[in-house]
Write a protein that holds these residues in place. Structure first.
Motif, PDB file in Angstrom:
ATOM      1  N   UNK A  37       0.834  -1.195   0.000  1.00 55.56           N
ATOM      2  CA  UNK A  37       0.000   0.000   0.000  1.00 55.56           C
ATOM      3  C   UNK A  37       0.874   1.252   0.000  1.00 55.56           C
ATOM      4  N   UNK A  38       1.935   1.232   0.815  1.00 51.49           N
ATOM      5  CA  UNK A  38       2.867   2.349   0.885  1.00 51.49           C
ATOM      6  C   UNK A  38       3.538   2.585  -0.469  1.00 51.49           C
ATOM      7  N   UNK A  39       3.989   1.509  -1.111  1.00 53.11           N
ATOM      8  CA  UNK A  39       4.652   1.641  -2.413  1.00 53.11           C
ATOM      9  C   UNK A  39       3.705   2.208  -3.464  1.00 53.11           C
ATOM     10  N   UNK A  43       4.234   5.858  -5.272  1.00 53.38           N
ATOM     11  CA  UNK A  43       4.398   5.827  -6.721  1.00 53.38           C
ATOM     12  C   UNK A  43       3.359   6.685  -7.436  1.00 53.38           C
ATOM     13  N   UNK A  44       2.097   6.574  -7.031  1.00 54.17           N
ATOM     14  CA  UNK A  44       1.045   7.369  -7.668  1.00 54.17           C
ATOM     15  C   UNK A  44       1.168   8.845  -7.314  1.00 54.17           C
ATOM     16  N   UNK A  45       1.604   9.138  -6.103  1.00 57.04           N
ATOM     17  CA  UNK A  45       1.852  10.538  -5.730  1.00 57.04           C
ATOM     18  C   UNK A  45       2.896  11.158  -6.651  1.00 57.04           C
ATOM     19  N   UNK A  46       4.013  10.466  -6.859  1.00 55.07           N
ATOM     20  CA  UNK A  46       5.076  10.979  -7.723  1.00 55.07           C
ATOM     21  C   UNK A  46       4.567  11.175  -9.150  1.00 55.07           C
ATOM     22  N   UNK A  47       3.772  10.216  -9.623  1.00 52.92           N
ATOM     23  CA  UNK A  47       3.241  10.291 -10.979  1.00 52.92           C
ATOM     24  C   UNK A  47       2.323  11.497 -11.152  1.00 52.92           C
ATOM     25  N   UNK A  48       1.456  11.735 -10.181  1.00 48.88           N
ATOM     26  CA  UNK A  48       0.476  12.807 -10.308  1.00 48.88           C
ATOM     27  C   UNK A  48       1.061  14.174  -9.980  1.00 48.88           C
ATOM     28  N   UNK A  49       2.090  14.236  -9.159  1.00 46.63           N
ATOM     29  CA  UNK A  49       2.815  15.495  -8.990  1.00 46.63           C
ATOM     30  C   UNK A  49       3.497  15.855 -10.304  1.00 46.63           C
ATOM     31  N   UNK A  50       4.063  14.863 -10.949  1.00 50.93           N
ATOM     32  CA  UNK A  50       4.708  15.078 -12.253  1.00 50.93           C
ATOM     33  C   UNK A  50       3.709  15.650 -13.264  1.00 50.93           C
ATOM     34  N   UNK A  51       2.526  15.044 -13.346  1.00 48.42           N
ATOM     35  CA  UNK A  51       1.540  15.534 -14.315  1.00 48.42           C
ATOM     36  C   UNK A  51       1.004  16.908 -13.916  1.00 48.42           C
ATOM     37  N   UNK A  52       0.929  17.185 -12.608  1.00 46.95           N
ATOM     38  CA  UNK A  52       0.523  18.513 -12.155  1.00 46.95           C
ATOM     39  C   UNK A  52       1.534  19.569 -12.558  1.00 46.95           C
ATOM     40  N   UNK A  53       2.811  19.237 -12.439  1.00 43.65           N
ATOM     41  CA  UNK A  53       3.864  20.171 -12.842  1.00 43.65           C
ATOM     42  C   UNK A  53       3.885  20.375 -14.356  1.00 43.65           C
ATOM     43  N   UNK A  54       3.430  19.368 -15.110  1.00 41.25           N
ATOM     44  CA  UNK A  54       3.300  19.547 -16.556  1.00 41.25           C
ATOM     45  C   UNK A  54       2.292  20.654 -16.869  1.00 41.25           C
ATOM     46  N   UNK A  55       1.234  20.737 -16.073  1.00 35.65           N
ATOM     47  CA  UNK A  55       0.272  21.828 -16.247  1.00 35.65           C
ATOM     48  C   UNK A  55       0.935  23.179 -15.987  1.00 35.65           C
ATOM     49  N   UNK A  56       1.823  23.246 -14.991  1.00 36.20           N
ATOM     50  CA  UNK A  56       2.545  24.489 -14.719  1.00 36.20           C
ATOM     51  C   UNK A  56       3.369  24.886 -15.935  1.00 36.20           C
ATOM     52  N   UNK A  57       4.031  23.907 -16.527  1.00 39.05           N
ATOM     53  CA  UNK A  57       4.836  24.160 -17.717  1.00 39.05           C
ATOM     54  C   UNK A  57       3.974  24.692 -18.856  1.00 39.05           C
ATOM     55  N   UNK A  58       2.839  24.045 -19.091  1.00 39.77           N
ATOM     56  CA  UNK A  58       1.959  24.436 -20.203  1.00 39.77           C
ATOM     57  C   UNK A  58       1.348  25.811 -19.966  1.00 39.77           C
ATOM     58  N   UNK A 228      -0.228  13.190   0.984  1.00 42.95           N
ATOM     59  CA  UNK A 228       0.596  11.975   0.995  1.00 42.95           C
ATOM     60  C   UNK A 228       0.929  11.562   2.422  1.00 42.95           C
ATOM     61  N   UNK A 229       1.379  12.506   3.221  1.00 43.67           N
ATOM     62  CA  UNK A 229       1.709  12.202   4.619  1.00 43.67           C
ATOM     63  C   UNK A 229       0.465  11.726   5.368  1.00 43.67           C
ATOM     64  N   UNK A 230      -0.661  12.417   5.135  1.00 43.03           N
ATOM     65  CA  UNK A 230      -1.909  12.038   5.804  1.00 43.03           C
ATOM     66  C   UNK A 230      -2.329  10.622   5.402  1.00 43.03           C
ATOM     67  N   UNK A 231      -2.228  10.314   4.110  1.00 46.07           N
ATOM     68  CA  UNK A 231      -2.614   8.989   3.629  1.00 46.07           C
ATOM     69  C   UNK A 231      -1.738   7.896   4.243  1.00 46.07           C
ATOM     70  N   UNK A 232      -0.428   8.152   4.289  1.00 51.22           N
ATOM     71  CA  UNK A 232       0.496   7.145   4.818  1.00 51.22           C
ATOM     72  C   UNK A 232       0.240   6.877   6.301  1.00 51.22           C
ATOM     73  N   UNK A 233       0.039   7.948   7.062  1.00 51.98           N
ATOM     74  CA  UNK A 233      -0.223   7.769   8.495  1.00 51.98           C
ATOM     75  C   UNK A 233      -1.584   7.103   8.712  1.00 51.98           C
ATOM     76  N   UNK A 234      -2.562   7.494   7.909  1.00 50.28           N
ATOM     77  CA  UNK A 234      -3.903   6.902   7.994  1.00 50.28           C
ATOM     78  C   UNK A 234      -3.846   5.401   7.708  1.00 50.28           C
ATOM     79  N   UNK A 235      -3.086   5.014   6.685  1.00 54.11           N
ATOM     80  CA  UNK A 235      -2.951   3.600   6.358  1.00 54.11           C
ATOM     81  C   UNK A 235      -2.144   2.852   7.423  1.00 54.11           C
ATOM     82  N   UNK A 236      -1.139   3.531   7.968  1.00 56.14           N
ATOM     83  CA  UNK A 236      -0.370   2.935   9.059  1.00 56.14           C
ATOM     84  C   UNK A 236      -1.287   2.609  10.240  1.00 56.14           C
ATOM     85  N   UNK A 237      -2.169   3.555  10.571  1.00 55.03           N
ATOM     86  CA  UNK A 237      -3.068   3.365  11.708  1.00 55.03           C
ATOM     87  C   UNK A 237      -4.069   2.246  11.444  1.00 55.03           C
TER      88      UNK A 237
END
Length: 406
Positions: A37-39, A43-58, A228-237
């Motif tokens: 779940x953590x992985x 991974x999806x966070x990194x992918x979607x931050x990348x696509x969000x930054x693509x919007x900044x570029x455009x 991301x931090x909230x999700x990880x801690x929530x899943x940890x709990x």
């Protein structure tokens, strides 16, 4: 800090991101185990931050600060690009807003019972929820910024209390559990994907920050790091408190948020805990609703301006709120159905579209001041992942992948 637009924009992004998807995450990841779940989350966070930054570029090439994504799509792909961008955005946002109105009305209808009063009718609660919170959206980004700051603080307090109650009950052996079926990791990807869907408000954030690339980029990085931090801690709990067998039992008995709430109350032995989880759920739902409806407003405004339709606050309000409100009133049990339609469109709008726009932008504007790292190889890899995510629901329907709750 409190008056800083970058900070406010980051909170709008975080508030839009943290919503119903987070609440369904533990049930969705029941058979995966905490490690995988953590992985998947990172991974999806990194992918979607990348696509969000693509919007900044455009957005560096936007002709006007308030240009919507559809306007950019038309600029680079013609009318077909505008049609695809507009349809995918509006159907996605209408599906999400319908789900949030339905869920919000359901939560509000039962609120009076906490004070010994008679519950509201579901339809009355849905209308009140839409009208009261919709007023902040009609005011504009500044109005959403103001209420989001207040609600976000309340959400953090409620979340902190939930973690305070749950984390002491975490068992290491529960966290070490392996997936019951490794295919669950693939099946869960589209559901987790929607939990990082902040891209629907890119036009609003760019306009609010006056097109400042550095602030826009910082708002995305900060605004997505919080979820991301909230999700990880929530899943940890949740993974740490509940064993996989308990998770499976919950899914079989009640594969909804209520099932999780009741299980947490049972394990912690605290009815107060259950109410705090409900409060947190309500705040998470409201902040997501505000961000999503802001996206609907901006998308419709961009569309109406393009075709010279009336785009005053009254016409935009009617077009933005009536479709999801009608859905919620006449199909109140459609919360999960609406979210399921959102997943496929989210993959297109939040990943495929910004990749296509960035590719065309780089062809026509090779000397832009800001460019996301990775070059063409990163675009290709992200595109392939996006296509796979869009195919996964069909593989589940045909039985090639196992179904997960969500």
């Amino acid at each position: 800090m409190l008056k800083n637009k970058t900070f406010g924009s980051a909170l709008i992004i975080a508030g839009t991101t943290i919503g119903a998807g987070m609440l369904a995450m533990p049930l969705t990841s029941a058979g995966m185990g905490f490690g995988y779940t953590l992985l998947l989350l990172v991974g999806l966070w990194a992918l979607l931050v990348y696509s969000g930054l693509l919007f900044v570029e455009v957005y560096q090439t936007a002709d006007k600060l308030d240009d919507g994504v559809a306007t950019l799509a038309e600029k680079y792909f013609g009318v077909a690009g505008r049609v695809l961008a507009t349809l995918s955005l509006l159907v996605l946002l209408y599906a999400l807003s319908a789900a949030y109105i339905t869920g919000g009305g359901s939560l509000l209808s039962g609120l009076p019972t906490a004070f010994g009063l008679e519950a509201l009718s579901l339809k009355s609660a849905i209308i009140i929820f839409t009208v009261v919170l919709g007023a902040f959206v009609v005011i504009g980004t500044k109005g959403v910024d103001g209420i989001t700051r207040l609600l976000f603080i309340g959400k953090l307090i409620a979340f902190a209390f939930v973690l305070f109650m749950m984390l002491p009950n975490v068992a290491t052996e529960n966290l070490m559990a392996l997936p019951l079926d490794y295919a669950f990791v693939i099946s869960a990807a589209p559901i987790f994907f929607t939990s990082f869907g902040f891209h629907v408000i890119m036009a609003s954030i760019n306009s609010y920050l006056d097109g400042n690339v550095a602030q826009f980029r910082k708002a995305i990085l900060i605004g997505t790091a919080i979820p991301l931090i909230a999700y990880l801690v929530w899943q940890l709990a949740t993974h740490g408190v509940l064993s996989q067998s308990e998770f499976v039992r919950i899914l079989q008995a009640d594969p909804t948020l209520n099932g999780l709430v009741n299980a947490v109350r049972e394990i912690t032995g605290s009815s107060t805990m259950g109410e705090v989880v409900r409060i947190f759920s309500s705040l998470a739902l409201i902040t997501s609703f505000l961000g999503v409806m802001l996206g609907v407003f901006e998308g419709l405004g961009d569309l109406f301006k393009r075709y010279h339709l009336p785009h005053n606050r009254i016409s935009l309000s009617l077009a933005a709120f009536l479709p999801p409100l009608v859905f919620a009133l006449f199909y109140p049990e459609g919360f999960i159905t609406a979210l399921s339609y959102a997943g496929l469109l989210c993959a297109f709008y939040c990943l495929i579209l910004p990749i296509g726009l960035a590719w065309r932008t780089r062809q026509k504007n090779p000397t832009l001041p800001y460019r996301v790292i990775g070059g063409t190889p990163a675009l290709v890899i992200a595109l392939l992942i996006g296509v796979v995510i869009m195919i996964i629901p069909f593989l589940i329907q045909t039985g090639y992948l196992p179904s997960v709750a969500g």
